[in-house]
Write a protein that holds these residues in place. Structure first.
Motif, PDB file in Angstrom:
ATOM      1  N   THR A 661       0.842  -1.202   0.000  1.00 47.09           N
ATOM      2  CA  THR A 661       0.000   0.000   0.000  1.00 47.09           C
ATOM      3  C   THR A 661       0.873   1.246   0.000  1.00 47.09           C
ATOM      4  O   THR A 661       2.086   1.181   0.055  1.00 47.09           O
ATOM      5  CB  THR A 661      -0.891   0.029   1.239  1.00 47.09           C
ATOM      6  OG1 THR A 661      -0.035   0.067   2.367  1.00 47.09           O
ATOM      7  CG2 THR A 661      -1.771  -1.179   1.305  1.00 47.09           C
ATOM      8  N   ASP A 662       0.200   2.368  -0.045  1.00 44.07           N
ATOM      9  CA  ASP A 662       0.885   3.660  -0.029  1.00 44.07           C
ATOM     10  C   ASP A 662       1.768   3.827   1.187  1.00 44.07           C
ATOM     11  O   ASP A 662       2.838   4.407   1.117  1.00 44.07           O
ATOM     12  CB  ASP A 662      -0.170   4.777  -0.014  1.00 44.07           C
ATOM     13  CG  ASP A 662      -0.404   5.311  -1.394  1.00 44.07           C
ATOM     14  OD1 ASP A 662       0.328   4.881  -2.291  1.00 44.07           O
ATOM     15  OD2 ASP A 662      -1.297   6.145  -1.561  1.00 44.07           O
ATOM     16  N   THR A 663       1.297   3.340   2.319  1.00 49.45           N
ATOM     17  CA  THR A 663       2.058   3.484   3.549  1.00 49.45           C
ATOM     18  C   THR A 663       3.075   2.357   3.699  1.00 49.45           C
ATOM     19  O   THR A 663       3.649   2.173   4.752  1.00 49.45           O
ATOM     20  CB  THR A 663       1.122   3.468   4.760  1.00 49.45           C
ATOM     21  OG1 THR A 663       0.290   2.313   4.624  1.00 49.45           O
ATOM     22  CG2 THR A 663       0.269   4.706   4.809  1.00 49.45           C
ATOM     23  N   GLN A 664       3.285   1.642   2.636  1.00 44.78           N
ATOM     24  CA  GLN A 664       4.253   0.556   2.579  1.00 44.78           C
ATOM     25  C   GLN A 664       3.987  -0.521   3.618  1.00 44.78           C
ATOM     26  O   GLN A 664       4.876  -0.949   4.344  1.00 44.78           O
ATOM     27  CB  GLN A 664       5.669   1.099   2.728  1.00 44.78           C
ATOM     28  CG  GLN A 664       6.034   1.878   1.510  1.00 44.78           C
ATOM     29  CD  GLN A 664       7.507   2.051   1.365  1.00 44.78           C
ATOM     30  OE1 GLN A 664       8.284   1.387   2.024  1.00 44.78           O
ATOM     31  NE2 GLN A 664       7.895   2.912   0.479  1.00 44.78           N
ATOM     32  N   GLU A 665       2.735  -0.905   3.692  1.00 45.17           N
ATOM     33  CA  GLU A 665       2.426  -2.088   4.468  1.00 45.17           C
ATOM     34  C   GLU A 665       2.164  -3.204   3.484  1.00 45.17           C
ATOM     35  O   GLU A 665       1.516  -3.010   2.458  1.00 45.17           O
ATOM     36  CB  GLU A 665       1.185  -1.850   5.328  1.00 45.17           C
ATOM     37  CG  GLU A 665       1.418  -0.768   6.323  1.00 45.17           C
ATOM     38  CD  GLU A 665       0.630  -0.966   7.579  1.00 45.17           C
ATOM     39  OE1 GLU A 665       0.052  -2.062   7.745  1.00 45.17           O
ATOM     40  OE2 GLU A 665       0.577  -0.045   8.391  1.00 45.17           O
ATOM     41  N   LEU A 666       2.701  -4.351   3.802  1.00 44.66           N
ATOM     42  CA  LEU A 666       2.562  -5.474   2.911  1.00 44.66           C
ATOM     43  C   LEU A 666       1.350  -6.280   3.341  1.00 44.66           C
ATOM     44  O   LEU A 666       1.214  -6.613   4.509  1.00 44.66           O
ATOM     45  CB  LEU A 666       3.823  -6.323   2.984  1.00 44.66           C
ATOM     46  CG  LEU A 666       3.997  -7.344   1.892  1.00 44.66           C
ATOM     47  CD1 LEU A 666       4.192  -6.663   0.566  1.00 44.66           C
ATOM     48  CD2 LEU A 666       5.189  -8.216   2.197  1.00 44.66           C
ATOM     49  N   MET A 667       0.468  -6.568   2.399  1.00 44.45           N
ATOM     50  CA  MET A 667      -0.747  -7.302   2.724  1.00 44.45           C
ATOM     51  C   MET A 667      -0.848  -8.517   1.828  1.00 44.45           C
ATOM     52  O   MET A 667      -0.291  -8.541   0.736  1.00 44.45           O
ATOM     53  CB  MET A 667      -1.967  -6.437   2.457  1.00 44.45           C
ATOM     54  CG  MET A 667      -1.836  -5.074   3.047  1.00 44.45           C
ATOM     55  SD  MET A 667      -3.274  -4.753   3.944  1.00 44.45           S
ATOM     56  CE  MET A 667      -3.079  -3.099   4.401  1.00 44.45           C
ATOM     57  N   THR A 668      -1.602  -9.473   2.275  1.00 42.38           N
ATOM     58  CA  THR A 668      -1.856 -10.628   1.440  1.00 42.38           C
ATOM     59  C   THR A 668      -3.284 -11.089   1.656  1.00 42.38           C
ATOM     60  O   THR A 668      -3.965 -10.631   2.573  1.00 42.38           O
ATOM     61  CB  THR A 668      -0.848 -11.747   1.737  1.00 42.38           C
ATOM     62  OG1 THR A 668      -1.040 -12.776   0.802  1.00 42.38           O
ATOM     63  CG2 THR A 668      -1.004 -12.288   3.133  1.00 42.38           C
ATOM     64  N   LEU A 669      -3.717 -11.991   0.811  1.00 44.97           N
ATOM     65  CA  LEU A 669      -5.057 -12.544   0.944  1.00 44.97           C
ATOM     66  C   LEU A 669      -4.936 -13.952   1.487  1.00 44.97           C
ATOM     67  O   LEU A 669      -4.093 -14.728   1.017  1.00 44.97           O
ATOM     68  CB  LEU A 669      -5.748 -12.574  -0.412  1.00 44.97           C
ATOM     69  CG  LEU A 669      -6.206 -11.236  -0.937  1.00 44.97           C
ATOM     70  CD1 LEU A 669      -6.691 -11.388  -2.352  1.00 44.97           C
ATOM     71  CD2 LEU A 669      -7.306 -10.686  -0.060  1.00 44.97           C
ATOM     72  N   SER A 670      -5.744 -14.260   2.444  1.00 49.29           N
ATOM     73  CA  SER A 670      -5.660 -15.584   3.033  1.00 49.29           C
ATOM     74  C   SER A 670      -7.053 -16.168   3.179  1.00 49.29           C
ATOM     75  O   SER A 670      -8.009 -15.465   3.502  1.00 49.29           O
ATOM     76  CB  SER A 670      -4.979 -15.484   4.392  1.00 49.29           C
ATOM     77  OG  SER A 670      -5.193 -16.669   5.097  1.00 49.29           O
ATOM     78  N   THR A 671      -7.157 -17.463   2.964  1.00 51.01           N
ATOM     79  CA  THR A 671      -8.451 -18.119   3.134  1.00 51.01           C
ATOM     80  C   THR A 671      -8.611 -18.644   4.544  1.00 51.01           C
ATOM     81  O   THR A 671      -9.702 -18.979   4.960  1.00 51.01           O
ATOM     82  CB  THR A 671      -8.585 -19.291   2.155  1.00 51.01           C
ATOM     83  OG1 THR A 671      -7.428 -20.095   2.279  1.00 51.01           O
ATOM     84  CG2 THR A 671      -8.707 -18.814   0.736  1.00 51.01           C
ATOM     85  N   LYS A 672      -7.502 -18.731   5.245  1.00 52.35           N
ATOM     86  CA  LYS A 672      -7.582 -19.279   6.601  1.00 52.35           C
ATOM     87  C   LYS A 672      -8.130 -18.227   7.543  1.00 52.35           C
ATOM     88  O   LYS A 672      -7.974 -17.029   7.319  1.00 52.35           O
ATOM     89  CB  LYS A 672      -6.195 -19.681   7.070  1.00 52.35           C
ATOM     90  CG  LYS A 672      -5.647 -20.868   6.312  1.00 52.35           C
ATOM     91  CD  LYS A 672      -4.237 -21.112   6.759  1.00 52.35           C
ATOM     92  CE  LYS A 672      -3.603 -22.216   5.958  1.00 52.35           C
ATOM     93  NZ  LYS A 672      -2.178 -22.271   6.197  1.00 52.35           N
TER      94      LYS A 672
END
Lengths: 830, 520
Positions: A661-672
């Motif tokens: 993101t803009d604020t340089q946070e890394l995100m991911t998508l998880s099904t768990k």
């Protein structure tokens, strides 16, 4: 287990660590606010031991409980103070204050209250320091409404307020004013420095620290000066002395535990140690990487740690020697390189410290290594124009790395294209070719021809530039035997289209076609003869992203334009297949499947669309992915395909999608679900603390877990029996020693209690035999049947047990009698 | 924590010719000595015995020069008209020369008057030489004949008139005493055997043959004529091995070096090219002032002598070998200090603690590390760095510019230092690799020192020189642009031609069909 129905957005790295000063615990752990979490690091191994989550907003303060050093207070913008047992990671209590908490201070002298900075109600941008009474009532969630205002007109930053020795006074700075409040005398003294504006900035206060043993206050200023205030009991006869080394803002100050030396840090990323508060004696620890945001000392004075603006923690010995550095995802000012996946290590590659490329391991949330690309000394000074990395590309196997660095200049940009070769011996990248000014203007895109099966010499690099051309670079063998290296790179072909700026380039999966977008037009070139094959155009709008379809969809070319159109062209018919109205910011194809992810930005929220090029309808849509603008995305291949129940999330099977993101946070998508993701790791941590995970320990852990499962499944019997036994043993163990009869008397009872009844077992055996026989009569039993039968058997055993408690069987009685007859007098001899 | 990174001095790839062993070898000659002769020099021949005097045939004289003499040590001038092709015998005692009037003269090197005179050619004799048995002389004349003479009796042994044009070059085999070859303007090279009545082999060169040469082994033959140098395999019956076309005017002379590894060819295009005899690629080349007619290399390649059409003889001597022993040895440390700690071999269980390697920084790096910009600039303006490694000076200037301190580093200098700076800038600003940085530097200097212009004559002169240098460079660039424009138009026509060519083809096809129609 119920399959989770929705995908969750999970934060997996890059949260800002500099919300508050870090705290050293008594047993050398480092506690630090990281976004919404409080993280606990081991000082010895640099590893993250625990992540404590529970706050709903940024954590703004972390303080040890002065009365119990195993507990921790944390405050957050969500208006709550939490008390943690950080060794176990358990929230003990939550106090809800109500308004935003901007800073937290805990004092040893105040028994049951902490100090927080809250915004003054009714007024904007004014803050006050209040003490919050923490009630000792039982229960987890408590209201803390007993607030008493201590000081008005304080600053929001936690650095601009400090408590004096033994909590006798509190000092706060704001702009050019310093105010000191004495608790006992209830006296408030105000001092101010005359506002001066100079070239390097004004002399506003930026931070404050109080001497731990003497009455002395150190303040840092925006013009780089440090002032030491003394004799501030009286309004008139105060004195101050000035220390000046920093040329830019002093970001934080800290006194050593004895107060003999003062540490200061600033934008220069140099930690300065002032001895005896004098200007002439100082030591430096230079080149710490980036601006120092917070400095904190451990309570024994042996260590000191600095938090940097790029989310790095540096641990420094007391003799000003660099000791360790804890670094997760390094935050750089601007991620120009995009998210690239290193094919060799599967690490995420992006801009790190200025001029460096960081290789970030997603599994361990650690930086693997940092590759120095620019190889020049970075000067930490505002307003300087320094070369930085803007583009990165890896060849298919990660053998070659191409980087572009540029220095923005008004007249002509300084560009360098570097090609790095992976050296197997040193296991790092080695510079092979450096090309000065590969293009006359900025390079907009760069890609390698990815061909797995072909030889090295088919490797081609294409760069697209704003100077209206794209260039093809090939490897050339050096014929001169005296040359140090056998290959180097040189330009092979220069292509252009109607003097339009080349904006994107992309190779098809088999490498036979090259697509280059020139402003509004996409051109397709044959990669062998470099002939222009065809052009696509779908006005209005310039092309923002292009990519080829993969696998079964390799005949499609996808393009996204400025004006919010997503177009899909068929390469066989050279016609537009479909288009959709979508403002696509990021277009990312999955390297292992046909799926393409598009992230759009619509009215202050990012949405994710996953589609296959052969059908215009998306497979998956997630609206409101996150509130921040998503800058970049990348598919990272999984080590082993995950089993995903829902057909809807099938696209996540082979690879995982990460966003920055803009604020340089890394995100991911998880099904768990959250629990599922967190529990295994926390369980493991609880058992093993910071022990390194060895294959053996993993094996052992598995074995143990299996055992425990077996216990649960099969051993209800044993469990029950223990329960049965417990009263006698309990009585024996818990009765005070002087009341107990002699040991010789107790021994038989005790031993008896430990005996396992024979009859019970035999009964079980009989049951087993019966089962066996029945099994023989039937065909080979399958597992399920076995399990049900076992359950049946269990219940029967239970029934048996129930009977046994009321009357003992004959054989058992006989046994007991035999034991009673035995002579245990030998035990009493001990 | 990062350590200080030294300033990167950009290395630029060296353009132009690459220094190979050959270029180093052939460059190892002193500047040529020029000797003026009376006319065009048609032949230079080295005596095969020490002290390696050489005979130069020009106009009606034969001059014999010593190794280092500027003046001829002996002159044969008994010719009524032009003399040709003075050649030494293998023992260096006799000299034979042809002449314009058709007679061949044989001289004793120590004598003055000719020992023998062979008459028989009716036209000028341009080529003469000794056979390797030392008792016979072959010759070739403008009367198309090649003759063989006996020295003792001064009589003609054989005469071959097989050429159909002037015979202008020839050569005797060193292996077989009966074999010699002659090359003629009838485009052929003929191989004669004294034992037979006619030529043994004829090689078709394709152009008027100006020079021929046999390899010492006798197996390979080199012929030069027109722009071509061709190598033939004699033992395979005159098969063409390679054809070299490296000159753009007629090749006039050929020569082998003493080891036989290199072949030299001189041409009217003023160049001497040196070929490797294994790969037949040009490994080096020399330029001369005017067209070259003759060329000779002394034994051991000691001297290269080239004769030109304007009568100038250019003599190049090899530089004496540089002695490498001169580098004085550093004083070895005393035995005790030298040996200290070196003899101790760590045992297996010992834990070796290695000292951290101390990095040695250059002076300017040390100063840059402590942010002393002015001093760092001073350090790179010291004579050795400024003169021999200007790229270091420029790299530091660039680094200062990057740090934003270049202006302050340049400011506040006295007359002498400004003079120094401006001299450097004016000299180097036109080098393309330095131009971007030095233009900024020049800009800043003029900015800073504008108020003091006119106060010092030295500085003013330097400013003018800088202006002049930049003006020249601008003119040069403009010219280059013009050339580029011309070339662009040329290329444009080039591509168009190809297109029209294709069209022509098409139209040809059409006309053909029309023609056939008409025929029908």
């Amino acid at each position: 287990m119920v399959a989770p129905a929705t995908l969750r957005v999970v934060r997996c790295g890059g949260s800002t660590l500099h919300g508050a000063r870090a705290v050293f615990s008594a047993d050398s752990y480092l506690l630090c606010a990281a976004g919404d979490f409080v993280k606990m690091y081991s000082v010895a191994t640099e590893e993250t031991l625990r992540v404590m989550g529970g706050h709903a907003d940024l954590v703004t303060g972390v303080q040890l409980n002065p009365h119990n050093h195993m507990q921790l207070y944390s405050s957050s913008l969500d208006g709550s103070i939490k008390l943690w047992d950080f060794m176990d990671g358990i929230p003990i209590k939550t106090f809800t204050v109500g308004s935003k908490l901007l800073a937290l201070y805990a004092l040893a002298s105040s028994e049951d209250s902490v100090f927080v900075v809250i915004p003054k109600s009714g007024e904007r941008d004014t803050f006050q320091l209040v003490s919050v009474k923490l009630t000792k009532a039982a229960g987890q969630d408590l209201e803390a409404k007993e607030l008493s205002v201590v000081l008005d007109g304080v600053d929001a930053s936690p650095k601009r307020l400090a408590f004096g020795r033994e909590g006798e006074y509190v000092a706060s700075v704001k702009e050019v004013n310093l105010q000191v409040f004495f608790f006992k005398r209830k006296q408030l003294n105000r001092f101010s420095v005359s506002a001066i504006k100079t070239k390097s900035g004004n002399n506003h206060f930026t931070c404050i620290a109080c001497h731990p043993t003497e009455d002395c206050i150190a303040t840092g200023h925006a013009d780089g000066k440090i002032r030491l205030w003394r004799n501030f009991y009286h309004k008139k006869d105060y004195t101050f002395s000035t220390l000046h080394w920093h040329h830019d803002t002093v970001m934080d100050l800290a006194f050593s535990m004895e107060g003999t030396s003062l540490l200061s840090g600033g934008v220069e990323s140099v930690l300065v140690l002032w001895h005896n508060e004098s200007d002439c004696q100082k030591d430096f620890l230079p080149r710490l990487g980036s601006a120092i945001e917070y400095i904190s000392m451990s309570s024994d004075g042996a260590l000191c740690c600095t938090l940097h603006t790029d989310n790095r923690i540096t641990i420094i010995n007391s003799n000003l020697r660099f000791s360790k550095s804890i670094q997760g995802l390094i935050k750089s000012t601007d991620v120009k390189t995009g998210l690239v996946v290193d094919p060799r290590t599967k690490a995420l590659v992006l801009n790190g410290e200025p001029g460096h490329l960081q290789f970030y391991c997603l599994q361990s949330d650690q930086q693997l290594f940092s590759l120095d690309i620019v190889q020049r000394q970075y000067i930490h000074q505002a307003g300087l124009n320094q070369a930085d990395l803007v583009k990165v590309a890896f060849s298919a196997q990660g053998k070659w790395l191409a980087t572009v660095e540029e220095r923005e200049e008004v007249t002509d940009p300084e560009l360098q294209l570097k090609l790095w070769f992976f050296d197997e011996e040193t296991q790092s990248f080695k510079l092979n070719t450096r090309i000065n000014m590969p293009h006359e203007d900025h390079i907009t895109d760069m890609c390698f021809r990815e061909m797995d099966e072909l030889e090295d010499d088919s490797l081609i690099l294409v760069t697209a530039g704003r100077d209206c051309v794209f260039k093809v670079w090939v490897m050339v063998e050096d014929t001169d035997p005296e040359a140090q290296q056998s290959v180097s790179w040189s330009c092979d072909f220069v292509g252009s289209y109607h003097n339009y700026q080349a904006t994107n380039c992309c190779f098809s999966e088999d490498g036979s076609l090259l697509a280059v977008s020139f402003e509004e037009t996409v051109t397709v070139w044959d990669s062998v003869t470099w002939d222009l094959k065809c052009t696509f155009c779908h006005p209005p709008g310039k092309i923002r992203n292009i990519c080829f379809g993969r696998l079964t969809c390799s005949k499609y070319l996808i393009g996204a334009t400025d004006y919010g159109f997503l177009c899909c062209w068929n390469l066989l018919s050279c016609a537009l297949e479909w288009s959709a109205h979508l403002n696509v910011l990021v277009l990312q194809p999955d390297p292992l499947s046909e799926h393409i992810a598009a992230v759009s930005w619509l009215s202050k929220e990012s949405s994710l669309f996953v589609f296959k090029p052969n059908e215009p309808r998306p497979i998956y849509i997630q609206r409101n992915l996150c509130k921040e603008k998503i800058q970049l995305a990348a598919f990272v291949p999984r080590d082993e395909p995950e089993t995903i129940g829902s057909e809807k999330y099938h696209w996540l099977r082979r690879s995982q999608l990460f966003f920055l993101t803009d604020t340089q946070e890394l995100m991911t998508l998880s099904t768990k679900s959250l629990e599922e993701r967190l529990t295994p790791s926390s369980k493991q941590l609880a058992v093993e603390e910071s022990l390194p995970v060895t294959p053996f320990s993993l094996l052992l852990g598995k074995h143990r877990r299996q055992q425990s499962h077996e216990d649960i499944d099969l051993g209800k019997l044993v469990h029950n029996k223990h329960k049965q036994d417990s009263p006698a043993v309990k009585e024996l163990l818990h009765t005070p020693a002087h009341v107990l009869p002699s040991a010789s008397f107790l021994c038989p009872i005790f031993i008896n209690s430990l005996l396992i009844s024979k009859e019970n077992k035999s009964a079980e055996e009989v049951a087993d035999e019966v089962e066996m026989e029945s099994e023989k009569t039937e065909d080979d039993s399958d597992e399920e049947r076995g399990v049900t039968e076992m359950e049946q058997e269990d219940t029967s055993a239970m029934e048996l047990l129930g009977e046994m408690t009321c009357k003992l069987s004959k054989s058992q009685e006989k046994e007991l009698r035999k034991i009673r007859k035995m002579d245990y007098s030998w035990i009493s001899a001990f | 924590m990062a350590t200080y990174k030294p300033v990167v001095v950009q290395a630029f790839p060296k353009l132009g010719e690459r220094i190979t062993k050959d270029t180093a070898y052939w460059r190892g000659y002193k500047t040529p000595v020029q000797i003026k002769e009376f006319g065009a020099i048609n032949k230079i021949d080295f005596s095969p015995v020490p002290p390696y005097n050489y005979a130069v045939t020009a106009s009606s004289r034969i001059h014999i020069y010593g190794r280092y003499s500027q003046e001829p040590i002996k002159t044969f001038s008994r010719f009524k008209d032009a003399a040709y092709c003075a050649t030494y015998r293998d023992d260096g005692n006799l000299l034979v020369a042809g002449s314009e009037e058709g007679s061949i003269h044989l001289f004793d090197v120590s004598g003055r008057a000719p020992l023998r005179q062979f008459d028989g050619h009716t036209k000028p004799v341009h080529v003469v030489g000794f056979l390797s048995d030392k008792y016979r002389v072959f010759s070739g004349g403008d009367d198309y004949s090649s003759n063989l003479w006996d020295i003792a009796s001064a009589t003609e042994i054989a005469s071959y008139s097989e050429h159909t044009d002037y015979v202008r070059c020839g050569c005797a085999s060193k292996v077989n005493a009966d074999v010699f070859i002659t090359g003629s303007y009838d485009h052929t090279v003929k191989l004669f055997d004294a034992r037979t009545k006619s030529s043994v082999m004829t090689i078709e060169h394709g152009q008027p043959v100006e020079s021929v040469l046999l390899f010492p082994s006798g197996g390979l033959l080199v012929s030069a004529g027109g722009r071509y140098v061709k190598v033939w395999d004699v033992l395979k019956g005159g098969q063409l091995l390679v054809s070299l076309k490296n000159h753009h005017k007629t090749v006039t002379c050929l020569c082998l070096n003493s080891s036989g590894q290199r072949l030299l060819s001189g041409s009217l295009d003023r160049h001497v090219k040196i070929y490797s005899t294994t790969s037949y690629k040009v490994v080096h080349s020399f330029n001369y002032a005017t067209s070259i007619l003759s060329l000779a290399l002394s034994p051991e390649d000691e001297t290269i002598v080239v004769g030109m059409t304007n009568g100038v003889l250019s003599v190049k001597h090899k530089k004496p070998e540089e002695r490498k022993e001169k580098s004085q040895k550093k004083r070895q440390p005393a035995y005790r200090t030298y040996v200290k700690g070196r003899t101790y071999m760590p045992k297996q269980e010992d834990f070796c603690v290695s000292k951290p390697v101390k990095r040695v920084l250059r002076k300017y790096d040390k100063l840059l590390k402590s942010f002393q910009s002015s001093k760092a600039l001073d350090a790179v303006l010291e004579p050795p760095i400024r003169l021999y490694t200007p790229e270091v000076t420029v790299a530091v200037m660039q680094e200062l510019h990057r740090r934003g301190t270049l202006r302050s580093a340049l400011a506040g200098r006295d007359e002498k230092q400004i003079n120094l700076l401006l001299t450097f800038v004016a000299r180097r600003v036109i080098e393309p690799r330095f131009t971007p940085v030095l233009v900024t530097v020049a800009d800043m200097i003029t900015d800073i020192y504008q108020p003091v212009v006119g106060q010092s004559a030295i500085v003013d002169r330097q400013f003018l020189r800088l202006q002049e240098a930049i003006g020249k460079e601008i003119d040069y660039q403009e010219e280059l642009l013009e050339v580029l424009g011309m070339m662009d138009t040329l290329f444009a026509t080039f591509t168009e031609k190809r297109a029209t060519y294709l069209e022509e083809n098409k139209s040809n096809g059409l006309t053909e069909t029309i023609e056939t129609n008409m025929n029908n």
